[in-house]
Design an enzyme around this catalytic site. Structure first.
Site, PDB file in Angstrom:
ATOM      1  N   LYS A 100      -1.295  -1.174  -4.260  1.00 57.51           N
ATOM      2  CA  LYS A 100      -2.425  -0.291  -3.986  1.00 57.51           C
ATOM      3  C   LYS A 100      -1.898   1.127  -3.816  1.00 57.51           C
ATOM      4  CE  LYS A 100      -6.398   0.362  -0.922  1.00 57.51           C
ATOM      5  NZ  LYS A 100      -7.088  -0.080   0.304  1.00 57.51           N
ATOM      6  N   TYR A 105       0.853  -1.187   0.000  1.00 60.00           N
ATOM      7  CA  TYR A 105       0.000   0.000   0.000  1.00 60.00           C
ATOM      8  C   TYR A 105       0.893   1.243   0.000  1.00 60.00           C
ATOM      9  CZ  TYR A 105      -4.245   2.699   1.189  1.00 60.00           C
ATOM     10  OH  TYR A 105      -5.318   3.560   1.169  1.00 60.00           O
TER      11      TYR A 105
END
Length: 308
Positions: A164, A139
């Site tokens: 992400k 992320y």
């Protein structure tokens, strides 16, 4: 698991909250109902104990319980990912716990506090990715901003299946997706991801986390279908009457990204309570009333169909 068998979830990703009862304890019944609701509404996967699940404030015992409840509620119908990150020792502990409990993978949240160099980020992420055989998604946000070279180094791990993005640098995203291609699944993790998804989908991002899916998932699906089918008129209506108004409220206070989800769930009759764990703050009365009005409009203009 062979590398060619690994893949991250695509489509609309579900991020349940961490409900509390009146005594401040984790409400497992409400969590189970939240997870079942997301699955029944057609979301592709469940990510438990992440940002929406107040990862920052969970004890290890509550984290374990949340993963156990989620896996039991999901019954193998969709992949279940957990959130790990922060303190490296704690991240490795939670990664092992996720593997022991039977999760499909985990989303790696940024390291605690430090503003690291790229080598430090590589060592942090590599240690977590390589610590289990579970699928891993990196992320990118806050203090975890990667260069292409660092992300390419991490590809040595077959466990790494997804990236992400919650940073929003589209020049970097173009470079990442064009150079790395479909070796990774690309996920939009920007706040209120519906706002930016039109920019991301053309780069090959085919998954996003939808905060509003916790209370108006039919709107999430309507939006994504309209986007993929280039239905500009419907997209504009959804933006004008639902997505942008909610986004404006979310930006009013820090921490509303979580608190607004619980408020929305209460408004539509999903009993999770509006209490959030410090240092987050609950939605203020004025903003709560504004959200009520938006949701009333949403259901009037875009009623949920029987087959949705």
């Amino acid at each position: 698991m062979a590398a060619n068998e690994r893949k991250a979830p695509t489509g609309i990703l579900g991020f349940p909250v961490a409900p509390q009862d009146q005594q401040g304890r984790l409400d497992t019944k409400a969590l189970e109902a939240n997870v079942r609701f997301l699955i029944d509404e057609g979301l592709s996967s469940i990510f438990v104990g992440c940002g929406s699940g107040e990862f920052h404030a969970l004890s290890t015992a509550d984290y374990r319980t949340m993963v156990e409840v989620t896996l039991a509620a999901a019954k193998g119908q969709v992949p279940v990912y957990t959130g790990v990150g922060g303190n490296i020792a704690h991240a490795l502990e939670l990664a092992k716990l996720s593997e022991e409990l039977g999760a499909d993978g985990y989303l790696i949240l940024p390291p605690y506090l430090i503003e690291p160099e790229q080598e430090g980020l590589y060592q942090y992420l590599s240690a977590i990715i390589g610590s289990t055989d579970l699928n891993a998604i990196v992320y990118q946000r806050d203090n975890c901003i990667l260069t292409l070279a660092t992300l390419q180094r991490l590809l040595e791990h077959p466990q790494l299946v997804g990236f992400k993005d919650g940073h929003g640098n589209m020049e970097n995203n173009i470079e990442f997706t064009q150079v790395i291609g479909d070796r990774l699944t690309w996920l939009n993790g920007m706040p209120m991801a519906e706002v930016t998804m039109p920019a991301y989908v053309n780069l090959g991002f085919n998954a996003y986390s939808s905060a509003i899916s916790n209370y108006i998932p039919h709107i999430s699906r309507l939006f994504y279908d309209a986007l993929l089918n280039n239905n500009k008129e419907l997209l504009n209506e959804l933006y004008q009457h639902v997505i942008l108004p909610i986004s404006r409220i979310r930006r009013q206070r820090k921490g509303y990204a979580v608190a607004l989800i619980k408020a929305g769930m209460e408004i539509v009759g999903l009993p999770v309570g509006t209490t959030v764990r410090p240092p987050l703050i609950p939605v203020e009365k004025e903003h709560y009333a504004q959200l009520e009005s938006i949701l009333k409009t949403a259901f009037e203009r875009f009623p949920k169909q029987a087959n949705q």
